[in-house]
Scaffold this active site. Sequence first.
Site, PDB file in Angstrom:
ATOM      1  N   SER A  49       0.864  -1.175   0.000  1.00 52.45           N
ATOM      2  CA  SER A  49       0.000   0.000   0.000  1.00 52.45           C
ATOM      3  C   SER A  49       0.896   1.219   0.000  1.00 52.45           C
ATOM      4  O   SER A  49       1.639   1.442   0.949  1.00 52.45           O
ATOM      5  CB  SER A  49      -0.881   0.001   1.238  1.00 52.45           C
ATOM      6  OG  SER A  49      -1.668   1.143   1.260  1.00 52.45           O
ATOM      7  N   ASP A  82       5.035   4.489  10.397  1.00 54.40           N
ATOM      8  CA  ASP A  82       4.087   4.614   9.288  1.00 54.40           C
ATOM      9  C   ASP A  82       2.861   5.408   9.720  1.00 54.40           C
ATOM     10  O   ASP A  82       2.159   5.025  10.653  1.00 54.40           O
ATOM     11  CB  ASP A  82       3.671   3.221   8.821  1.00 54.40           C
ATOM     12  CG  ASP A  82       3.066   3.217   7.435  1.00 54.40           C
ATOM     13  OD1 ASP A  82       2.409   4.214   7.074  1.00 54.40           O
ATOM     14  OD2 ASP A  82       3.233   2.215   6.726  1.00 54.40           O
ATOM     15  N   HIS A 130       5.997   4.242   5.527  1.00 55.31           N
ATOM     16  CA  HIS A 130       5.238   3.640   4.438  1.00 55.31           C
ATOM     17  C   HIS A 130       6.056   3.379   3.176  1.00 55.31           C
ATOM     18  O   HIS A 130       5.995   2.305   2.579  1.00 55.31           O
ATOM     19  CB  HIS A 130       4.053   4.551   4.105  1.00 55.31           C
ATOM     20  CG  HIS A 130       2.858   3.820   3.610  1.00 55.31           C
ATOM     21  ND1 HIS A 130       2.090   3.010   4.405  1.00 55.31           N
ATOM     22  CD2 HIS A 130       2.294   3.768   2.373  1.00 55.31           C
ATOM     23  CE1 HIS A 130       1.097   2.504   3.706  1.00 55.31           C
ATOM     24  NE2 HIS A 130       1.200   2.945   2.465  1.00 55.31           N
TER      25      HIS A 130
END
Length: 438
Positions: free
Chosen positions: A182, A381, A414
């Site tokens: 993602s 993240d 991330h």
Amino acid sequence: MANSCLFSIIVFVLVCGSVVGTRTNVFSAESHDDKTALETAATDGICASMVETQNYACEEHTVTTEDGYILSMQRIPSGRSGGTPGNKPPVLLQHGLLMDAITWLLLPPEQSLAFLLADNGYDVWLANTRGTKYSLGHVSLSPNDSAYWLWSWDELAAYDLPATFQHVHDQTGQKLHYVGHSLVIFTIQSFTFFDVLLTNNRGTNKFEIVIQGTLIALASFSKNQLVNMLRSAALLSPIAYVGQLTSPLARYAAEDFLAETLYWLGVDEFDPRGEAVVNLLKDICNKPGVDCTNLLNSFTGKNCCLNSSIVDVFLDHEPQATATKTMIHISQMIRDRTITMYNYEDEEENRKHYGQPNPPAYNMTNIPNDLPLFLGYGGADALSDVNDVKLLLDSLKDHDGDKLVIQYREDYAHADYVMGDNAKQLVYDPLMAFFRLQ
């Protein structure tokens, strides 16, 4: 709607002129058949531009979904040293929203997951979901038609992922490993972003944030779909729940209802790749003393391990377009803290689509307990937030102990999982060790 939100929309449309209107793409509106798409890709596709240039063999493939979208796929059948293709474990790599397969090719070959897998004896397949540059074909529609863009991530889970799974399974005759990530993408809403570039000031500048990636796999697995063709699944920065994400920019975007407003204004395609914006960002990133990794850090969380040059490479290829309806769907999840199908915000519309007044939920507890899973997430993240990941892990509490591997990196955010210069040692090597056990 607040004046600030409307101003952001106006600036966004003026700056990113490609949000609406006609487009020139590798797969043009006339390229409705698989043969034409393959012929075009042979000279201007991902294989020619990103893989063969690194001395890897590469094949361009197309697959047509049940609802008529023609998707591009790339196959790297062997490593740089060559070897005989065939009978190698297949691995399918799936990018996130507003990205394409180039996600897995941004780093040098000795660091990019796609190339590392090929060099380690895997048959590597790259997916490109509908609406991205190399997957604009359709059996009857043009990307200039509003009807082309009438989908959300529900359709990616229901049609795109099954089509790519089936194609890999049919071509190889084997069950496959799956890797999903993602990733976040940004589009400028105002010109006051120099503080972010220089100081990583999170509180004074607004960007549009989009998240997705592992979500479509989890949604499919929760409905017991695709698992009969699956050896194992690796989910990096897994996003299912997003109600507790700590990125203020992501929450601003959802709470300002930007995607809904664009949809009400008739903007069915959300295409953030405005040439003026990309060129402006590149110019700024090339200035002495400017570290553009701060731009990513401002909404992904502080990535520990990005080379400062990676943002410039990223902007050469990304971001990609998606349906505005998908943007709305993600915003609903952030605001409502739910994992449901698209909410039409009208009981009768929901009844027409689902046979009930509210959209059905995706139940993560329905993921088969014996499905081998590798989950990697980071403590820094801001999008795949630790608390949201813990909700997912709680849904998997009854998973077979020897079928679930959890990797936690305190320093990772991330983007580190696909662009970190040490991801090979810290993430990809353990991931390949996990694959070898399945």
